[in-house]
Design a protein around this motif. Structure first.
Motif, PDB file in Angstrom:
ATOM      1  N   TRP A   4       0.830  -1.224   0.017  1.00 51.67           N
ATOM      2  CA  TRP A   4       0.008   0.091  -0.223  1.00 51.67           C
ATOM      3  C   TRP A   4       0.556   1.497   0.124  1.00 51.67           C
ATOM      4  N   LEU A   5       2.006   1.319   0.624  1.00 54.61           N
ATOM      5  CA  LEU A   5       2.759   2.451   0.803  1.00 54.61           C
ATOM      6  C   LEU A   5       3.524   2.705  -0.515  1.00 54.61           C
ATOM      7  N   GLY A   6       3.885   1.838  -1.231  1.00 54.70           N
ATOM      8  CA  GLY A   6       4.427   2.033  -2.582  1.00 54.70           C
ATOM      9  C   GLY A   6       3.411   2.449  -3.704  1.00 54.70           C
ATOM     10  N   ALA A   7       2.100   1.874  -3.578  1.00 53.31           N
ATOM     11  CA  ALA A   7       1.263   2.138  -4.471  1.00 53.31           C
ATOM     12  C   ALA A   7       0.602   3.444  -4.246  1.00 53.31           C
ATOM     13  N   THR A   8       0.285   3.904  -3.050  1.00 56.03           N
ATOM     14  CA  THR A   8      -0.307   5.136  -2.815  1.00 56.03           C
ATOM     15  C   THR A   8       0.744   6.153  -3.143  1.00 56.03           C
TER      16      THR A   8
ATOM     17  N   ASP B 109     -14.385  -0.308 -16.887  1.00 52.69           N
ATOM     18  CA  ASP B 109     -14.302   0.748 -18.150  1.00 52.69           C
ATOM     19  C   ASP B 109     -13.427   1.859 -17.646  1.00 52.69           C
ATOM     20  N   LEU B 110     -13.758   2.394 -16.209  1.00 55.28           N
ATOM     21  CA  LEU B 110     -13.241   3.532 -15.728  1.00 55.28           C
ATOM     22  C   LEU B 110     -11.566   3.369 -15.772  1.00 55.28           C
ATOM     23  N   ALA B 111     -11.154   2.022 -15.166  1.00 59.96           N
ATOM     24  CA  ALA B 111      -9.639   1.955 -14.955  1.00 59.96           C
ATOM     25  C   ALA B 111      -9.082   1.505 -16.394  1.00 59.96           C
ATOM     26  N   SER B 112      -9.755   1.197 -17.531  1.00 59.00           N
ATOM     27  CA  SER B 112      -9.135   1.109 -18.637  1.00 59.00           C
ATOM     28  C   SER B 112      -8.771   2.263 -19.369  1.00 59.00           C
ATOM     29  N   MET B 113      -9.880   3.276 -19.101  1.00 58.40           N
ATOM     30  CA  MET B 113      -9.682   4.571 -19.896  1.00 58.40           C
ATOM     31  C   MET B 113      -8.621   5.583 -19.095  1.00 58.40           C
ATOM     32  N   ALA B 114      -8.268   5.118 -17.715  1.00 54.51           N
ATOM     33  CA  ALA B 114      -7.383   6.002 -16.895  1.00 54.51           C
ATOM     34  C   ALA B 114      -6.010   5.846 -17.542  1.00 54.51           C
ATOM     35  N   HIS B 115      -5.278   6.800 -17.422  1.00 55.13           N
ATOM     36  CA  HIS B 115      -3.665   6.972 -17.647  1.00 55.13           C
ATOM     37  C   HIS B 115      -3.009   6.519 -16.329  1.00 55.13           C
ATOM     38  N   GLU B 116      -3.652   6.417 -15.233  1.00 53.98           N
ATOM     39  CA  GLU B 116      -3.074   5.826 -14.030  1.00 53.98           C
ATOM     40  C   GLU B 116      -4.194   5.433 -13.147  1.00 53.98           C
ATOM     41  N   ALA B 117      -4.154   4.297 -12.489  1.00 55.62           N
ATOM     42  CA  ALA B 117      -5.365   3.753 -11.635  1.00 55.62           C
ATOM     43  C   ALA B 117      -4.647   2.925 -10.582  1.00 55.62           C
ATOM     44  N   LEU B 118      -5.579   3.305  -9.325  1.00 52.26           N
ATOM     45  CA  LEU B 118      -5.151   2.695  -8.152  1.00 52.26           C
ATOM     46  C   LEU B 118      -6.257   1.956  -7.748  1.00 52.26           C
ATOM     47  N   ALA B 119      -6.420   0.609  -7.673  1.00 53.10           N
ATOM     48  CA  ALA B 119      -7.422  -0.087  -7.451  1.00 53.10           C
ATOM     49  C   ALA B 119      -7.515  -0.352  -5.556  1.00 53.10           C
ATOM     50  N   VAL B 120      -8.909  -0.041  -5.273  1.00 51.60           N
ATOM     51  CA  VAL B 120      -8.899  -0.522  -3.630  1.00 51.60           C
ATOM     52  C   VAL B 120     -10.108  -1.396  -3.634  1.00 51.60           C
ATOM     53  N   PRO B 121      -9.954  -2.647  -3.827  1.00 54.14           N
ATOM     54  CA  PRO B 121     -10.747  -3.874  -3.936  1.00 54.14           C
ATOM     55  C   PRO B 121     -11.672  -3.794  -2.791  1.00 54.14           C
ATOM     56  N   GLU B 122     -12.899  -4.107  -2.718  1.00 55.80           N
ATOM     57  CA  GLU B 122     -13.799  -4.299  -1.779  1.00 55.80           C
ATOM     58  C   GLU B 122     -13.249  -5.494  -0.869  1.00 55.80           C
ATOM     59  N   GLY B 123     -13.200  -5.222   0.337  1.00 59.49           N
ATOM     60  CA  GLY B 123     -12.718  -6.426   1.263  1.00 59.49           C
ATOM     61  C   GLY B 123     -11.243  -6.336   1.520  1.00 59.49           C
ATOM     62  N   ALA B 124     -10.317  -5.454   1.006  1.00 56.02           N
ATOM     63  CA  ALA B 124      -9.248  -5.223   1.235  1.00 56.02           C
ATOM     64  C   ALA B 124      -8.878  -4.662   2.412  1.00 56.02           C
ATOM     65  N   GLU B 125      -7.475  -4.563   2.712  1.00 54.63           N
ATOM     66  CA  GLU B 125      -7.092  -4.304   4.133  1.00 54.63           C
ATOM     67  C   GLU B 125      -7.414  -2.856   4.543  1.00 54.63           C
ATOM     68  N   LEU B 126      -7.521  -2.228   3.498  1.00 54.50           N
ATOM     69  CA  LEU B 126      -8.054  -0.629   3.780  1.00 54.50           C
ATOM     70  C   LEU B 126      -9.035  -0.187   2.775  1.00 54.50           C
ATOM     71  N   ASP B 127      -9.806   0.445   3.400  1.00 53.42           N
ATOM     72  CA  ASP B 127     -11.025   1.042   2.653  1.00 53.42           C
ATOM     73  C   ASP B 127     -10.724   2.134   1.789  1.00 53.42           C
ATOM     74  N   LEU B 128     -11.434   2.736   0.785  1.00 53.68           N
ATOM     75  CA  LEU B 128     -11.322   3.819   0.059  1.00 53.68           C
ATOM     76  C   LEU B 128     -10.934   5.169   0.743  1.00 53.68           C
ATOM     77  N   ASP B 129     -11.423   5.433   1.879  1.00 55.98           N
ATOM     78  CA  ASP B 129     -11.303   6.722   2.513  1.00 55.98           C
ATOM     79  C   ASP B 129      -9.845   6.685   3.153  1.00 55.98           C
ATOM     80  N   THR B 130      -9.532   5.713   3.642  1.00 53.61           N
ATOM     81  CA  THR B 130      -8.027   5.474   4.207  1.00 53.61           C
ATOM     82  C   THR B 130      -7.190   5.611   3.182  1.00 53.61           C
ATOM     83  N   VAL B 131      -7.152   4.948   1.891  1.00 51.93           N
ATOM     84  CA  VAL B 131      -6.340   5.251   0.815  1.00 51.93           C
ATOM     85  C   VAL B 131      -6.282   6.595   0.497  1.00 51.93           C
ATOM     86  N   GLN B 132      -7.291   7.276   0.320  1.00 53.75           N
ATOM     87  CA  GLN B 132      -7.424   8.939   0.093  1.00 53.75           C
ATOM     88  C   GLN B 132      -6.537   9.711   0.919  1.00 53.75           C
ATOM     89  N   HIS B 133      -6.630   9.182   2.487  1.00 56.16           N
ATOM     90  CA  HIS B 133      -5.561  10.083   3.165  1.00 56.16           C
ATOM     91  C   HIS B 133      -4.438   9.677   2.879  1.00 56.16           C
TER      92      HIS B 133
END
Length: 204
Positions: A18-22, A141-165
């Motif tokens: 997560w640290l490297g990805a974010t 579809d959104l990920a495929s059209m993005a130049h850069e994407a960061l996936a936060v799968p449901e059920g992952a260790e971190l939720d979307l709000d935490t990744v945004q922080h």
């Protein structure tokens, strides 16, 4: 989440991906916005508007001395009577042009209308970044059209709000300078030795 809590969270996440990805995603966001001189559009979905991310990016822009990071929050339900910073509607995406960056935050499927607007913004030359569940969970579809994407799968260790922080904290950090080669270090060491061994200047 304040800086202390972000620092503690980073300690807990040490050794995970997560640290490297974010940080990579934040670096792509910062690089796009700064290199083009600003123009950051931030949009969510009809059911999820990234208010907190917008506020954190404004703070990071001020603290880092990088005003280009302050986003324009594009809202699905914007009204003319809203305060100016909350009154920007989806029509702003139709005006997106080359040199602007569009960050899409999705807590689920973005829906066809939003995807069409994002696609049009990309065709007009805007750089698109996506933050959300990722392919296979409504955002393919959104990920495929993005130049850069960061996936936060449901059920992952971190939720979307935490990744945004984590992303907002990392985007305000100054990138580390590129390491110099061994020859550059030896040159600096040689110059320092010359300065230390040279005779003092004559006094008149």
């Amino acid at each position: 989440m304040d800086a202390v809590r972000v620092a503690l969270l980073r300690e807990v996440l040490a050794g995970t991906e997560w640290l490297g990805a974010t940080r990579r995603f934040a670096g792509a966001l910062r690089g796009s916005v700064v290199s083009h001189g600003g123009g950051l559009l931030l949009v969510g979905t009809p059911r999820y508007e990234p208010w907190h991310l917008a506020a954190h990016l404004v703070d990071e822009a001020a603290w880092s001395g990088t005003p280009e990071l302050a986003p324009t929050l594009v809202r699905h339900g914007a009204r003319a009577a809203d305060p100016a910073h909350l009154a920007v509607g989806l029509g702003r995406l139709a005006a997106a042009r080359r040199g602007e960056t569009l960050l899409v935050v999705s807590a689920g499927g973005p829906g066809v209308p939003l995807l069409e607007r994002v696609h049009d913004a990309r065709r007009a030359g805007a750089t698109v970044l996506a933050l959300g569940p990722g392919e296979g969970q409504g955002d393919g579809d959104l990920a495929s059209m993005a130049h850069e994407a960061l996936a936060v799968p449901e059920g992952a260790e971190l939720d979307l709000d935490t990744v945004q922080h984590l992303v907002s904290a990392a985007v305000g950090e100054q990138p580390l300078p590129a390491p110099r080669g061994r020859r550059g270090f030896r040159d600096r060491l040689s110059r320092l030795a010359d300065q230390l061994t040279s005779p003092p200047p004559a006094r008149w």
